[in-house]
Write a protein that holds these residues in place. Structure first.
Motif, PDB file in Angstrom:
ATOM      1  N   THR A  22       0.832  -1.215   0.000  1.00  0.00           N
ATOM      2  CA  THR A  22       0.000   0.000   0.000  1.00  0.00           C
ATOM      3  C   THR A  22       0.864   1.263   0.000  1.00  0.00           C
ATOM      4  O   THR A  22       0.560   2.217  -0.689  1.00  0.00           O
ATOM      5  CB  THR A  22      -0.937   0.017   1.216  1.00  0.00           C
ATOM      6  N   GLU A  23       1.932   1.249   0.793  1.00  0.00           N
ATOM      7  CA  GLU A  23       2.834   2.407   0.858  1.00  0.00           C
ATOM      8  C   GLU A  23       3.600   2.561  -0.454  1.00  0.00           C
ATOM      9  O   GLU A  23       3.825   3.683  -0.914  1.00  0.00           O
ATOM     10  CB  GLU A  23       3.805   2.256   2.035  1.00  0.00           C
ATOM     11  N   ALA A  24       3.986   1.452  -1.077  1.00  0.00           N
ATOM     12  CA  ALA A  24       4.682   1.509  -2.372  1.00  0.00           C
ATOM     13  C   ALA A  24       3.774   2.164  -3.413  1.00  0.00           C
ATOM     14  O   ALA A  24       4.208   3.029  -4.181  1.00  0.00           O
ATOM     15  CB  ALA A  24       5.080   0.113  -2.823  1.00  0.00           C
ATOM     16  N   THR A  25       2.496   1.784  -3.433  1.00  0.00           N
ATOM     17  CA  THR A  25       1.537   2.363  -4.373  1.00  0.00           C
ATOM     18  C   THR A  25       1.354   3.850  -4.096  1.00  0.00           C
ATOM     19  O   THR A  25       1.317   4.666  -5.020  1.00  0.00           O
ATOM     20  CB  THR A  25       0.190   1.618  -4.279  1.00  0.00           C
ATOM     21  N   LYS A  26       1.261   4.222  -2.827  1.00  0.00           N
ATOM     22  CA  LYS A  26       1.098   5.626  -2.450  1.00  0.00           C
ATOM     23  C   LYS A  26       2.288   6.462  -2.932  1.00  0.00           C
ATOM     24  O   LYS A  26       2.112   7.527  -3.518  1.00  0.00           O
ATOM     25  CB  LYS A  26       0.944   5.745  -0.935  1.00  0.00           C
ATOM     26  N   ARG A  27       3.496   5.950  -2.709  1.00  0.00           N
ATOM     27  CA  ARG A  27       4.695   6.686  -3.136  1.00  0.00           C
ATOM     28  C   ARG A  27       4.777   6.788  -4.666  1.00  0.00           C
ATOM     29  O   ARG A  27       5.242   7.790  -5.197  1.00  0.00           O
ATOM     30  CB  ARG A  27       5.949   6.013  -2.602  1.00  0.00           C
ATOM     31  N   LEU A  28       4.325   5.750  -5.341  1.00  0.00           N
ATOM     32  CA  LEU A  28       4.309   5.769  -6.803  1.00  0.00           C
ATOM     33  C   LEU A  28       3.357   6.855  -7.303  1.00  0.00           C
ATOM     34  O   LEU A  28       3.684   7.611  -8.218  1.00  0.00           O
ATOM     35  CB  LEU A  28       3.885   4.393  -7.317  1.00  0.00           C
ATOM     36  N   TRP A  29       2.186   6.948  -6.679  1.00  0.00           N
ATOM     37  CA  TRP A  29       1.222   7.998  -7.057  1.00  0.00           C
ATOM     38  C   TRP A  29       1.779   9.385  -6.741  1.00  0.00           C
ATOM     39  O   TRP A  29       1.567  10.331  -7.497  1.00  0.00           O
ATOM     40  CB  TRP A  29      -0.126   7.785  -6.373  1.00  0.00           C
ATOM     41  N   ASP A  30       2.498   9.513  -5.630  1.00  0.00           N
ATOM     42  CA  ASP A  30       3.129  10.795  -5.300  1.00  0.00           C
ATOM     43  C   ASP A  30       4.101  11.197  -6.415  1.00  0.00           C
ATOM     44  O   ASP A  30       4.127  12.344  -6.849  1.00  0.00           O
ATOM     45  CB  ASP A  30       3.883  10.714  -3.963  1.00  0.00           C
ATOM     46  N   TYR A  31       4.890  10.235  -6.895  1.00  0.00           N
ATOM     47  CA  TYR A  31       5.845  10.479  -7.979  1.00  0.00           C
ATOM     48  C   TYR A  31       5.108  10.881  -9.260  1.00  0.00           C
ATOM     49  O   TYR A  31       5.495  11.836  -9.934  1.00  0.00           O
ATOM     50  CB  TYR A  31       6.679   9.210  -8.216  1.00  0.00           C
ATOM     51  N   ILE A  32       4.042  10.162  -9.588  1.00  0.00           N
ATOM     52  CA  ILE A  32       3.259  10.443 -10.803  1.00  0.00           C
ATOM     53  C   ILE A  32       2.694  11.864 -10.755  1.00  0.00           C
ATOM     54  O   ILE A  32       2.782  12.608 -11.731  1.00  0.00           O
ATOM     55  CB  ILE A  32       2.149   9.387 -10.983  1.00  0.00           C
ATOM     56  N   ASN A  42      -7.195  11.717 -20.266  1.00  0.00           N
ATOM     57  CA  ASN A  42      -7.798  10.618 -19.517  1.00  0.00           C
ATOM     58  C   ASN A  42      -6.953  10.385 -18.270  1.00  0.00           C
ATOM     59  O   ASN A  42      -5.922   9.718 -18.325  1.00  0.00           O
ATOM     60  CB  ASN A  42      -7.848   9.352 -20.385  1.00  0.00           C
ATOM     61  N   LYS A  43      -7.386  10.936 -17.148  1.00  0.00           N
ATOM     62  CA  LYS A  43      -6.605  10.898 -15.895  1.00  0.00           C
ATOM     63  C   LYS A  43      -6.340   9.478 -15.385  1.00  0.00           C
ATOM     64  O   LYS A  43      -5.498   9.276 -14.522  1.00  0.00           O
ATOM     65  CB  LYS A  43      -7.313  11.703 -14.798  1.00  0.00           C
ATOM     66  N   ARG A  44      -7.065   8.480 -15.907  1.00  0.00           N
ATOM     67  CA  ARG A  44      -6.832   7.096 -15.473  1.00  0.00           C
ATOM     68  C   ARG A  44      -5.596   6.492 -16.124  1.00  0.00           C
ATOM     69  O   ARG A  44      -5.141   5.431 -15.714  1.00  0.00           O
ATOM     70  CB  ARG A  44      -8.050   6.228 -15.768  1.00  0.00           C
ATOM     71  N   ASP A  59       5.035   2.791 -22.661  1.00  0.00           N
ATOM     72  CA  ASP A  59       4.985   4.256 -22.632  1.00  0.00           C
ATOM     73  C   ASP A  59       3.780   4.775 -21.859  1.00  0.00           C
ATOM     74  O   ASP A  59       3.812   5.861 -21.304  1.00  0.00           O
ATOM     75  CB  ASP A  59       4.922   4.824 -24.060  1.00  0.00           C
ATOM     76  N   GLU A  60       2.675   4.005 -21.843  1.00  0.00           N
ATOM     77  CA  GLU A  60       1.453   4.436 -21.168  1.00  0.00           C
ATOM     78  C   GLU A  60       0.744   3.217 -20.586  1.00  0.00           C
ATOM     79  O   GLU A  60       0.646   2.178 -21.231  1.00  0.00           O
ATOM     80  CB  GLU A  60       0.530   5.151 -22.160  1.00  0.00           C
ATOM     81  N   VAL A  61       0.281   3.340 -19.345  1.00  0.00           N
ATOM     82  CA  VAL A  61      -0.460   2.261 -18.682  1.00  0.00           C
ATOM     83  C   VAL A  61      -1.690   2.846 -17.996  1.00  0.00           C
ATOM     84  O   VAL A  61      -1.725   4.026 -17.678  1.00  0.00           O
ATOM     85  CB  VAL A  61       0.397   1.513 -17.623  1.00  0.00           C
ATOM     86  N   THR A  62      -2.701   1.993 -17.774  1.00  0.00           N
ATOM     87  CA  THR A  62      -3.851   2.437 -16.996  1.00  0.00           C
ATOM     88  C   THR A  62      -3.504   2.259 -15.523  1.00  0.00           C
ATOM     89  O   THR A  62      -2.611   1.486 -15.181  1.00  0.00           O
ATOM     90  CB  THR A  62      -5.118   1.627 -17.317  1.00  0.00           C
ATOM     91  N   MET A  63      -4.238   2.957 -14.657  1.00  0.00           N
ATOM     92  CA  MET A  63      -3.944   2.832 -13.229  1.00  0.00           C
ATOM     93  C   MET A  63      -4.251   1.420 -12.730  1.00  0.00           C
ATOM     94  O   MET A  63      -3.673   0.967 -11.756  1.00  0.00           O
ATOM     95  CB  MET A  63      -4.680   3.885 -12.419  1.00  0.00           C
ATOM     96  N   PHE A  64      -5.130   0.688 -13.424  1.00  0.00           N
ATOM     97  CA  PHE A  64      -5.449  -0.688 -13.030  1.00  0.00           C
ATOM     98  C   PHE A  64      -4.319  -1.632 -13.432  1.00  0.00           C
ATOM     99  O   PHE A  64      -3.960  -2.536 -12.683  1.00  0.00           O
ATOM    100  CB  PHE A  64      -6.776  -1.122 -13.650  1.00  0.00           C
ATOM    101  N   GLU A  65      -3.737  -1.424 -14.607  1.00  0.00           N
ATOM    102  CA  GLU A  65      -2.585  -2.213 -15.058  1.00  0.00           C
ATOM    103  C   GLU A  65      -1.398  -1.981 -14.137  1.00  0.00           C
ATOM    104  O   GLU A  65      -0.622  -2.896 -13.872  1.00  0.00           O
ATOM    105  CB  GLU A  65      -2.135  -1.749 -16.452  1.00  0.00           C
TER     106      GLU A  65
END
Length: 75
Positions: A22-32, A42-44, A59-65
């Motif tokens: 969960t923390e890894a995902t949070k930090r990844l979103w902070d970086y993004i 498309n913000k997703r 080059d591009e991924v969805t937030m679910f991928e």
């Protein structure tokens, strides 16, 4: 949650210390968000810079991928 060790590619973005998924995902979103990597149309979708491309492989991924691709970099 169990602390997991990030791969060298992921560690370049979120840091090398073991942390829960969960923390890894949070930090990844902070970086993004810090680097303005969300697709404006498309913000997703996340547009990968060099560091993220090393983790995601595209080059591009969805937030679910993204969550599935990041899991391969945590052990």
């Amino acid at each position: 949650m169990k602390a997991l060790k990030p791969s060298p590619e992921l560690a370049a973005i979120i840091g090398a210390e073991p942390l829960p998924r969960t923390e890894a995902t949070k930090r990844l979103w902070d970086y993004i968000k810090q680097h303005n990597l969300q697709n404006p149309a498309n913000k997703r979708n996340i547009l990968c810079d060099g560091a993220l491309k090393a983790v995601m492989g595209k080059d591009e991924v969805t937030m679910f991928e993204m969550t599935g691709l990041v899991s391969k970099h945590l052990s």
